[in-house]
Design an enzyme around this catalytic site. Structure first.
Site, PDB file in Angstrom:
ATOM      1  CB  SER A 141      -0.890   0.026   1.235  1.00  0.00           C
ATOM      2  OG  SER A 141      -1.519   1.295   1.346  1.00  0.00           O
ATOM      3  CE1 TYR A 154      -4.123  -2.318   4.656  1.00  0.00           C
ATOM      4  CE2 TYR A 154      -2.933  -0.243   4.409  1.00  0.00           C
ATOM      5  CZ  TYR A 154      -3.599  -1.310   3.845  1.00  0.00           C
ATOM      6  OH  TYR A 154      -3.746  -1.391   2.478  1.00  0.00           O
TER       7      TYR A 154
HETATM    8  N1  LIG Z   1      -8.499  -0.077  -2.025  1.00  0.00           N
HETATM    9  C1  LIG Z   1      -7.486   0.710  -1.641  1.00  0.00           C
HETATM   10  O1  LIG Z   1      -7.609   1.945  -1.559  1.00  0.00           O
HETATM   11  C2  LIG Z   1      -6.171   0.107  -1.342  1.00  0.00           C
HETATM   12  C3  LIG Z   1      -5.065   0.976  -1.233  1.00  0.00           C
HETATM   13  C4  LIG Z   1      -3.826   0.423  -0.948  1.00  0.00           C
HETATM   14  C5  LIG Z   1      -3.676  -0.944  -0.827  1.00  0.00           C
HETATM   15  N2  LIG Z   1      -4.775  -1.747  -0.959  1.00  0.00           N
HETATM   16  C6  LIG Z   1      -4.569  -3.176  -0.821  1.00  0.00           C
HETATM   17  O2  LIG Z   1      -5.162  -3.834  -1.921  1.00  0.00           O
HETATM   18  C7  LIG Z   1      -5.649  -5.114  -1.521  1.00  0.00           C
HETATM   19  C8  LIG Z   1      -7.114  -5.248  -1.868  1.00  0.00           C
HETATM   20  O3  LIG Z   1      -7.819  -4.182  -1.274  1.00  0.00           O
HETATM   21  P1  LIG Z   1      -9.348  -3.913  -1.600  1.00  0.00           P
HETATM   22  O4  LIG Z   1      -9.574  -2.482  -1.279  1.00  0.00           O
HETATM   23  O5  LIG Z   1      -9.696  -4.439  -2.944  1.00  0.00           O
HETATM   24  O6  LIG Z   1     -10.037  -4.795  -0.457  1.00  0.00           O
HETATM   25  P2  LIG Z   1     -11.537  -5.309  -0.274  1.00  0.00           P
HETATM   26  O7  LIG Z   1     -11.836  -5.083   1.173  1.00  0.00           O
HETATM   27  O8  LIG Z   1     -12.454  -4.726  -1.282  1.00  0.00           O
HETATM   28  O9  LIG Z   1     -11.387  -6.878  -0.531  1.00  0.00           O
HETATM   29  C9  LIG Z   1     -10.555  -7.656   0.286  1.00  0.00           C
HETATM   30  C10 LIG Z   1     -10.882  -9.101   0.069  1.00  0.00           C
HETATM   31  O10 LIG Z   1     -10.017  -9.860   0.929  1.00  0.00           O
HETATM   32  C11 LIG Z   1     -10.779 -10.889   1.524  1.00  0.00           C
HETATM   33  N3  LIG Z   1     -10.184 -11.316   2.788  1.00  0.00           N
HETATM   34  C12 LIG Z   1     -10.146 -10.642   3.974  1.00  0.00           C
HETATM   35  N4  LIG Z   1      -9.568 -11.380   4.923  1.00  0.00           N
HETATM   36  C13 LIG Z   1      -9.218 -12.559   4.345  1.00  0.00           C
HETATM   37  C14 LIG Z   1      -8.598 -13.735   4.809  1.00  0.00           C
HETATM   38  N5  LIG Z   1      -8.241 -13.866   6.101  1.00  0.00           N
HETATM   39  N6  LIG Z   1      -8.396 -14.750   3.942  1.00  0.00           N
HETATM   40  C15 LIG Z   1      -8.769 -14.644   2.648  1.00  0.00           C
HETATM   41  N7  LIG Z   1      -9.382 -13.556   2.162  1.00  0.00           N
HETATM   42  C16 LIG Z   1      -9.604 -12.518   2.985  1.00  0.00           C
HETATM   43  C17 LIG Z   1     -12.156 -10.280   1.725  1.00  0.00           C
HETATM   44  O11 LIG Z   1     -13.161 -11.272   1.907  1.00  0.00           O
HETATM   45  C18 LIG Z   1     -12.317  -9.462   0.445  1.00  0.00           C
HETATM   46  O12 LIG Z   1     -12.914 -10.222  -0.583  1.00  0.00           O
HETATM   47  C19 LIG Z   1      -5.344  -5.219  -0.026  1.00  0.00           C
HETATM   48  O13 LIG Z   1      -4.109  -5.866   0.162  1.00  0.00           O
HETATM   49  C20 LIG Z   1      -5.237  -3.783   0.413  1.00  0.00           C
HETATM   50  O14 LIG Z   1      -4.439  -3.620   1.574  1.00  0.00           O
HETATM   51  C21 LIG Z   1      -6.006  -1.250  -1.193  1.00  0.00           C
END
Ligand SMILES: NC(=O)c1ccc[n+]([C@@H]2O[C@H](COP(=O)([O-])OP(=O)(O)OC[C@H]3O[C@@H](n4cnc5c(N)ncnc54)[C@H](O)[C@@H]3O)[C@@H](O)[C@H]2O)c1
Length: 248
Positions: A141, A154
């Site tokens: 991230s 986080y």
């Molecule tokens: N969306 C953002 O703004 C953003 C920014 C920086 C980094 N990220 C990173 O991108 C990735 C995806 O983020 P997102 O926003 O699409 O998330 P999201 O919350 O939309 O989806 C996350 C998914 O992970 C699954 N999950 C959670 N815990 C789990 C576990 N223990 N085992 C298996 N699956 C599990 C959830 O069920 C969900 O389907 C993450 O690593 C997040 O840290 C996101």
């Protein structure tokens, strides 16, 4: 990139039931990979897996549970005969003042966001080493570089992911396995749109070079490139994919 560059490859995308993970799963499948969508949300994983068509499928897994990760490895290799690509995308993204996080909550975040990456890499790399080929992409991230407020645990976990990526690249380089990280900025995923982070879009856009919201489909092609044969000389690196928010 040419469309079917991943034909014959098996890819596992954790957290692929929604958001950025689902976009990555779709892009890898569009480039010819057999994609296994692995998520805590089993029905969501199966839905996305079925949508992808071909031999793609979804299954339920908690990436923080060692036995479940071992079971996933067995199922992936039994059903596809190989495991070439791993995208560690699953994470929980809390938004809490650091001193409101007790040790139990700290461990909950580390268990999924850092322990889960370790467990998945352990399983996948054993399979990849057998064939002398592998691509691992860990989703970090840009909050790690920005020091975003209310995300201390986080960010600590994501810092661990960046460090682990660098070290693992060294450990696995001689086995034909590359390990890289992609660090998205604020992205309009399902998780973000349904939570407190969505209130930050206007402010974050004002800091970006490109003045619009990041979408999951902006992240996926960079991951696909790192999963391809063309990225063979790239390892141990972390790529910000955030419209020019953090310059790293
Ligand atoms: N969306 C953002 O703004 C953003 C920014 C920086 C980094 N990220 C990173 O991108 C990735 C995806 O983020 P997102 O926003 O699409 O998330 P999201 O919350 O939309 O989806 C996350 C998914 O992970 C699954 N999950 C959670 N815990 C789990 C576990 N223990 N085992 C298996 N699956 C599990 C959830 O069920 C969900 O389907 C993450 O690593 C997040 O840290 C996101």
């Amino acid at each position: 990139m040419e469309r079917k560059v991943l034909e014959g490859r098996t890819a596992v995308v954790t957290g692929g039931a929604q958001g950025i993970g689902a976009a990555i799963a779709r892009d890898l499948a569009a480039h010819g990979a057999t994609v296994v969508v692995a998520d805590l949300n089993r029905s969501g994983a199966e839905r996305v897996g079925n949508e992808l068509g071909g031999d793609c499928f979804g299954l339920g897994v908690d990436v923080g549970d060692e036995a479940q990760v071992a079971g996933l490895c067995t199922e992936v290799t039994a059903r596809t005969g190989r495991w070439d690509i791993l995208v560690n995308n699953a994470a929980i993204v809390p938004f809490t003042s650091w001193d409101a996080v007790d040790f139990r909550e700290w461990r909950r975040i580390m268990r999924v966001n850092l322990d889960g990456v370790f467990l998945m890499c352990r399983s996948a790399s054993d399979e990849m080493r057998k064939r002398g080929y592998g691509r691992i992409v860990n989703i970090a991230s840009n909050a790690f570089f920005a020091g975003t407020p209310n995300m201390a645990a986080y960010i600590a976990a994501k810092g661990g992911v960046v460090g682990f990526t660098r070290a693992l690249a060294t450990e696995l380089g001689t086995f034909g396995i590359t390990v890289n990280a992609v660090s998205p900025g604020l992205t309009a995923s399902d998780g973000v749109l349904g939570g407190p982070h969505a209130a930050s879009f206007d402010f974050v856009q004002s800091l970006q070079a490109i003045k619009r919201r990041g979408e999951p489909e902006d992240i996926a092609p960079v991951v696909t490139f790192l999963c391809s044969e063309e990225a063979r000389w790239v390892t141990g690196s972390t790529f910000n994919v955030d419209g020019g928010h953090v310059r790293h």
